[in-house]
Scaffold this motif. Structure first.
Motif, PDB file in Angstrom:
ATOM      1  N   SER A  12     -10.950  -3.234   6.567  1.00 11.58           N
ATOM      2  CA  SER A  12     -10.707  -3.829   5.674  1.00 11.58           C
ATOM      3  C   SER A  12     -11.805  -3.558   4.713  1.00 11.58           C
ATOM      4  CB  SER A  12     -10.281  -5.420   5.886  1.00 11.58           C
ATOM      5  OG  SER A  12      -8.606  -5.100   6.377  1.00 11.58           O
ATOM      6  N   TYR A  59     -13.158  -6.641   9.502  1.00 12.11           N
ATOM      7  CA  TYR A  59     -12.545  -6.196  10.636  1.00 12.11           C
ATOM      8  C   TYR A  59     -11.748  -4.813  10.752  1.00 12.11           C
ATOM      9  CZ  TYR A  59     -11.180 -10.840  10.357  1.00 12.11           C
ATOM     10  OH  TYR A  59     -11.316 -12.256  10.509  1.00 12.11           O
ATOM     11  N   TYR A  64       0.955  -1.010   0.305  1.00 10.74           N
ATOM     12  CA  TYR A  64      -0.095   0.394  -0.111  1.00 10.74           C
ATOM     13  C   TYR A  64       0.877   1.063   0.440  1.00 10.74           C
ATOM     14  CZ  TYR A  64      -3.109  -3.391   1.796  1.00 10.74           C
ATOM     15  OH  TYR A  64      -4.576  -4.277   2.162  1.00 10.74           O
ATOM     16  N   PHE A 112      -5.124   6.150  14.894  1.00 11.01           N
ATOM     17  CA  PHE A 112      -5.853   5.679  13.474  1.00 11.01           C
ATOM     18  C   PHE A 112      -7.014   4.664  14.260  1.00 11.01           C
ATOM     19  CE2 PHE A 112      -3.602   8.703  11.584  1.00 11.01           C
ATOM     20  CZ  PHE A 112      -3.039   8.964  11.790  1.00 11.01           C
ATOM     21  N   TYR A 121      -9.298  -2.141  12.254  1.00 12.52           N
ATOM     22  CA  TYR A 121      -8.214  -1.647  13.419  1.00 12.52           C
ATOM     23  C   TYR A 121      -7.852  -0.261  14.169  1.00 12.52           C
ATOM     24  CZ  TYR A 121      -7.387  -5.033   9.929  1.00 12.52           C
ATOM     25  OH  TYR A 121      -7.918  -6.141   8.761  1.00 12.52           O
ATOM     26  N   LEU A 171      -5.627   6.409   0.864  1.00  8.16           N
ATOM     27  CA  LEU A 171      -5.286   5.961   0.434  1.00  8.16           C
ATOM     28  C   LEU A 171      -4.576   5.843  -1.252  1.00  8.16           C
ATOM     29  CD1 LEU A 171      -4.451   2.816   0.055  1.00  8.16           C
ATOM     30  CD2 LEU A 171      -6.468   2.297  -0.465  1.00  8.16           C
ATOM     31  N   GLU A 221      -1.717  -7.928  10.396  1.00  8.76           N
ATOM     32  CA  GLU A 221      -0.684  -6.472  10.682  1.00  8.76           C
ATOM     33  C   GLU A 221      -0.716  -6.023   9.445  1.00  8.76           C
ATOM     34  OE1 GLU A 221       1.266  -6.040  14.204  1.00  8.76           O
ATOM     35  OE2 GLU A 221       1.560  -4.501  13.564  1.00  8.76           O
ATOM     36  N   ALA A 222      -0.863  -5.058   9.266  1.00  5.73           N
ATOM     37  CA  ALA A 222      -0.365  -4.423   8.521  1.00  5.73           C
ATOM     38  C   ALA A 222       1.314  -3.431   9.054  1.00  5.73           C
ATOM     39  CB  ALA A 222      -0.987  -2.101   7.160  1.00  5.73           C
ATOM     40  N   TYR A 251       0.185   5.775   0.951  1.00  4.04           N
ATOM     41  CA  TYR A 251       0.017   6.151   1.335  1.00  4.04           C
ATOM     42  C   TYR A 251       0.930   7.955   1.799  1.00  4.04           C
ATOM     43  CZ  TYR A 251      -3.072   2.662   3.594  1.00  4.04           C
ATOM     44  OH  TYR A 251      -4.222   1.339   3.818  1.00  4.04           O
ATOM     45  N   TYR A 298      -4.813   1.353  14.629  1.00  2.00           N
ATOM     46  CA  TYR A 298      -2.704   1.894  15.177  1.00  2.00           C
ATOM     47  C   TYR A 298      -2.258   2.951  15.861  1.00  2.00           C
ATOM     48  CZ  TYR A 298      -2.440  -1.875  11.140  1.00  2.00           C
ATOM     49  OH  TYR A 298      -2.444  -2.679  10.509  1.00  2.00           O
ATOM     50  N   LEU A 322      -4.016   9.086   7.688  1.00  3.48           N
ATOM     51  CA  LEU A 322      -3.524   8.656   5.611  1.00  3.48           C
ATOM     52  C   LEU A 322      -4.912   8.449   4.983  1.00  3.48           C
ATOM     53  CD1 LEU A 322      -1.769   7.945   8.331  1.00  3.48           C
ATOM     54  CD2 LEU A 322      -1.570   5.765   7.164  1.00  3.48           C
ATOM     55  N   ARG A 332       1.359  -6.354   3.678  1.00  2.00           N
ATOM     56  CA  ARG A 332       0.779  -7.397   5.472  1.00  2.00           C
ATOM     57  C   ARG A 332       0.967  -8.890   4.478  1.00  2.00           C
ATOM     58  NH1 ARG A 332      -5.253  -6.612   6.916  1.00  2.00           N
ATOM     59  NH2 ARG A 332      -6.587  -5.543   4.496  1.00  2.00           N
ATOM     60  N   TYR A 335      -7.152  -5.131  16.900  1.00  2.00           N
ATOM     61  CA  TYR A 335      -8.042  -5.363  16.267  1.00  2.00           C
ATOM     62  C   TYR A 335      -9.365  -5.902  16.397  1.00  2.00           C
ATOM     63  CZ  TYR A 335      -6.912  -9.755  15.698  1.00  2.00           C
ATOM     64  OH  TYR A 335      -6.657 -11.439  16.054  1.00  2.00           O
ATOM     65  N   LEU A 393      -7.369  -1.298   2.367  1.00  2.00           N
ATOM     66  CA  LEU A 393      -7.014  -0.874   3.964  1.00  2.00           C
ATOM     67  C   LEU A 393      -7.421   0.258   4.111  1.00  2.00           C
ATOM     68  CD1 LEU A 393      -6.723  -1.661   6.714  1.00  2.00           C
ATOM     69  CD2 LEU A 393      -3.556  -1.547   6.282  1.00  2.00           C
ATOM     70  N   THR A 394      -8.477   1.083   4.574  1.00  2.00           N
ATOM     71  CA  THR A 394      -8.697   1.899   5.205  1.00  2.00           C
ATOM     72  C   THR A 394      -8.766   3.187   6.036  1.00  2.00           C
ATOM     73  OG1 THR A 394     -10.547   2.367   2.998  1.00  2.00           O
ATOM     74  CG2 THR A 394     -10.513   4.287   3.762  1.00  2.00           C
ATOM     75  N   PHE A 395      -7.625   4.222   5.814  1.00  2.08           N
ATOM     76  CA  PHE A 395      -7.888   4.113   7.718  1.00  2.08           C
ATOM     77  C   PHE A 395      -8.390   5.887   8.318  1.00  2.08           C
ATOM     78  CE2 PHE A 395      -4.121   2.323   9.422  1.00  2.08           C
ATOM     79  CZ  PHE A 395      -3.482   1.460   8.450  1.00  2.08           C
ATOM     80  N   GLN A 453       1.844   1.116  14.448  1.00  3.33           N
ATOM     81  CA  GLN A 453       2.228  -0.058  14.349  1.00  3.33           C
ATOM     82  C   GLN A 453       0.775  -0.588  15.046  1.00  3.33           C
ATOM     83  OE1 GLN A 453       5.241   0.794  17.529  1.00  3.33           O
ATOM     84  NE2 GLN A 453       5.967  -1.362  16.552  1.00  3.33           N
ATOM     85  N   LEU A 454       0.080  -1.467  14.846  1.00  4.96           N
ATOM     86  CA  LEU A 454      -0.760  -2.013  15.082  1.00  4.96           C
ATOM     87  C   LEU A 454      -0.733  -2.188  16.543  1.00  4.96           C
ATOM     88  CD1 LEU A 454      -3.625  -3.724  14.290  1.00  4.96           C
ATOM     89  CD2 LEU A 454      -2.680  -5.927  14.535  1.00  4.96           C
ATOM     90  N   GLY A 502      -8.140  -9.567   6.762  1.00  5.30           N
ATOM     91  CA  GLY A 502      -9.121  -9.986   8.171  1.00  5.30           C
ATOM     92  C   GLY A 502      -7.558  -9.554   9.111  1.00  5.30           C
TER      93      GLY A 502
END
Lengths: 113, 112
Positions: free
Chosen positions: B92, B31, A33, B88, B33, A45, A101-102, A35, B35, A43, A94, B48, B100-102, B44-45, A98
Motif C-alpha cells: 500500500s 502495509y 481497482y 503475489f 501483503y 494497476l 483485504e482487497a 488491474y 496474496y 498485476l 476494499r 499481511y 495497492l501495487t502488486f 485471495q489475501l 491498512g
C-alpha cells in the motif's frame, strides 16, 4: 451474498472498437481497482478510485478510461488507443487502506481480434 | 517507478518448505501483503505485515520483513500440492495508502 462481480467472463472484440468491462460490488467498499494481468508481468494497476466521483491513474492508464458515479460500480473502458488490449482484467475492492483485504472478482478475459 | 519484483518460478517437493521472495521500492509503504491466485481465478489475501514488524507467523506461513533492504519473504512450511498457485506480494502506498501495487508473481509448483 456479498461480493464483487465482473462481467462478462470472456469478451471478444474487433480491433478499433471500444469495449467496457463491468465491475460491481455490494460490500460497501470505498476503494475500487482495475488491474491487468499478463504472463510474466504480474498485476499492473490501471486505475483506482478511493471514493465516488474520484479516481486516479495507475501505472498503465494510457488507452483506458473509468468512471465512478456510484459506490457499487467501477466500469473500465478499453479504448481503441490501447495498443495491446488482449489480456486478463481483474477488478478489486476494499474497505479502505491498512489491514483491509482487497477482494477480487473472477476476472474478464478480453481478446481483441 | 514503483516496481515490486519477484522471481517467476519456484519448484519444491511435497513436505519441504517453500520460500518466496519479494523486493519492493517504496520505503514509505505501511502495509505489505501476500496474496494467492489459483488457476483462472482472482486473488485471495493470505497474510499481511505492518512495516514496523520484522516477522509474522500464521500457522504454516511465516512472513519476514527486512525494511532496510526492502525485502519481504513468505515461507510455507510442509508445502502441500494444494499450495500450488501464483503468489503475489503487494504494498500500500501513495496518499492515504490506497494505491495497492502488486508484484510480478511467483508460480509455485509442488511435486510429489
Amino acid at each position: 451474498d456479498g461480493g464483487i462481480t465482473q462481467s462478462p467472463k470472456y469478451l471478444f472484440r474487433k480491433e478499433g472498437q471500444n469495449v467496457t468491462l463491468s465491475c460491481e460490488q455490494n460490500l460497501n467498499h470505498d476503494a475500487m481497482y482495475w488491474y491487468r494481468q499478463d504472463p510474466g508481468q504480474g498485476l499492473r494497476l490501471i486505475y483506482y478510485s478511493q471514493i465516488v466521483n474520484d479516481f486516479q491513474k495507475g501505472d498503465i492508464a494510457e488507452g483506458y478510461s473509468v468512471s465512478r458515479e456510484k459506490k457499487e460500480s467501477f466500469p473500465l473502458t478499453v479504448t481503441s488507443a490501447q495498443k495491446n488490449p488482449t489480456a486478463f482484467y481483474l477488478c478489486a475492492s476494499r474497505k479502505g487502506q491498512g489491514t483491509s483485504e482487497a477482494f477480487f472478482g473472477q476476472g474478464t478475459r478480453l481478446t481483441v481480434v | 517507478g514503483e516496481d515490486v519484483e519477484q522471481s517467476l518460478f519456484l519448484s519444491v517437493r511435497e513436505g519441504d518448505s517453500s520460500v518466496i521472495n519479494c523486493t519492493y521500492t517504496d520505503s514509505s509503504s505501511t502495509y505489505l501483503y501476500w496474496y494467492k491466485q489459483e488457476p483462472g481465478a482472482g486473488l485471495q489475501l493470505l497474510t499481511y505485515i505492518f512495516s514496523n514488524m520484522d516477522m509474522k507467523q500464521d500457522q504454516r506461513l511465516t512472513v519476514l520483513l527486512n525494511k532496510k533492504d526492502k525485502h519481504l519473504s513468505l515461507r510455507i512450511a510442509d508445502t502441500q500440492t494444494g499450495d500450488s498457485a501464483i503468489y503475489f506480494c503487494a504494498e500500500s502506498m501513495g496518499k492515504g495508502g490506497n494505491k495497492l501495487t502488486f508484484g510480478t508473481g511467483t508460480q509455485l509448483k509442488v511435486e510429489l
